[in-house]
Design an enzyme around this catalytic site. Sequence first.
Site, PDB file in Angstrom:
ATOM      1  N   HIS A  64       0.807  -1.218   0.000  1.00  0.00           N
ATOM      2  CA  HIS A  64       0.000   0.000   0.000  1.00  0.00           C
ATOM      3  C   HIS A  64       0.845   1.275   0.000  1.00  0.00           C
ATOM      4  CE1 HIS A  64       0.314  -0.211   4.563  1.00  0.00           C
ATOM      5  NE2 HIS A  64       0.445   1.099   4.387  1.00  0.00           N
TER       6      HIS A  64
ATOM      7  N   ASP B 199      -0.032  -7.661   1.287  1.00  0.00           N
ATOM      8  CA  ASP B 199       0.376  -6.267   1.469  1.00  0.00           C
ATOM      9  C   ASP B 199       1.893  -6.127   1.478  1.00  0.00           C
ATOM     10  OD1 ASP B 199       0.073  -3.550   1.697  1.00  0.00           O
ATOM     11  OD2 ASP B 199      -0.295  -3.556   3.856  1.00  0.00           O
TER      12      ASP B 199
ATOM     13  N   SER C 280       4.705   2.369   8.141  1.00  0.00           N
ATOM     14  CA  SER C 280       4.321   1.244   7.278  1.00  0.00           C
ATOM     15  C   SER C 280       5.508   0.789   6.427  1.00  0.00           C
ATOM     16  CB  SER C 280       3.176   1.653   6.352  1.00  0.00           C
ATOM     17  OG  SER C 280       1.989   1.860   7.067  1.00  0.00           O
TER      18      SER C 280
END
Length: 342
Positions: free
Chosen positions: A147, A177, A284
């Site tokens: 992402h 992901d 992230s």
Amino acid sequence: MTETTRRSGGHEDEHPEGTSAQPYAAFPAAGVHPGWPPPPAHAPSVGAGHRRKRPGGPVTLLAAVALVAAAVGGGTAYAFQQLTGHDTTATDTATPVVAAGKKGDVANIAAALTPSVVEVNATLASGSSTGSGVIVSSSGEIVTNNHVVSGASSVKVRTSDGTSRTARVVGTDSSKDLALLKTEGASGLKAAPLGSSSGVEVGDTVVAIGSPEGLTSTVTSGIVSALDRDVTVSTDESQSGQGQGGDEQWPFQFGGREFNGDTGSSTTTYKAIQTDASLNPGNSGGALIDASGRVIGINSAMYSSGSQASSSSDAGSIGLGFAIPVDTVKADLAKLRAGSTS
């Protein structure tokens, strides 16, 4: 790898019938027994079939160095790289990088692993995305979240020393992901040692390194709060990214609730490590590290109390973060390296 080596020179010589085998030094002087020939002035050379091989050939030397390196722990991959010129990846070894006496020392873990974590900046059609990544090979392979780079027209990474490099997306796996980047023209980067997530236990000390809000090489610590949490994230590119200025966060579902916005209709669920280490937008794709300095997860989702309806003073980490287990990452690396874009 074990190797059996036969010692040369260990064969018994054959003697004519009726004679006994004796060392040359035991031969009587010439003339003592007229039937015996005089002893040679020098010991006879070994025949072609029994020729001694001198050690030190390239194959023997490589094997010897590799075995010695293995004996001291974790050095085989490095020795092989230095002798052959082949690149090695972090998956070649899970050797702890923090000395046993310093296990759990956040300062030592940070010093050892910070050079292996980068800031990732992706340019998107709708703005930009800022995240983190973990170097997994000295030639510049970097694992991050899908992402963070999904739909990116260009990607740049910045290492802990401030160096900025252009990177390309090699492969993606939206179902987990995960994404793999490769920096252009990089060599000699410090790859992070990838450990194993199978032995992780609730209560274990962990350290997180990433770039929250673009603050490169930020270090936080905490413990493992829970294991095998079902985390649901979007696989839709339009949901990706943190937005210009990092105001938006990656939406996810957990425990039947949605956090950080709407995940959309296209989603995937994976088992995650839950941690209370402080994580914020930009973490992230960064590293979750165990007390021995090995990466055990890739930070992927975190909940902040801040929202469009909240004041900025309410924003920030509340100790609810999730990481993709490193065993999932290692199992996916071959697919990512092959250029998969699922």
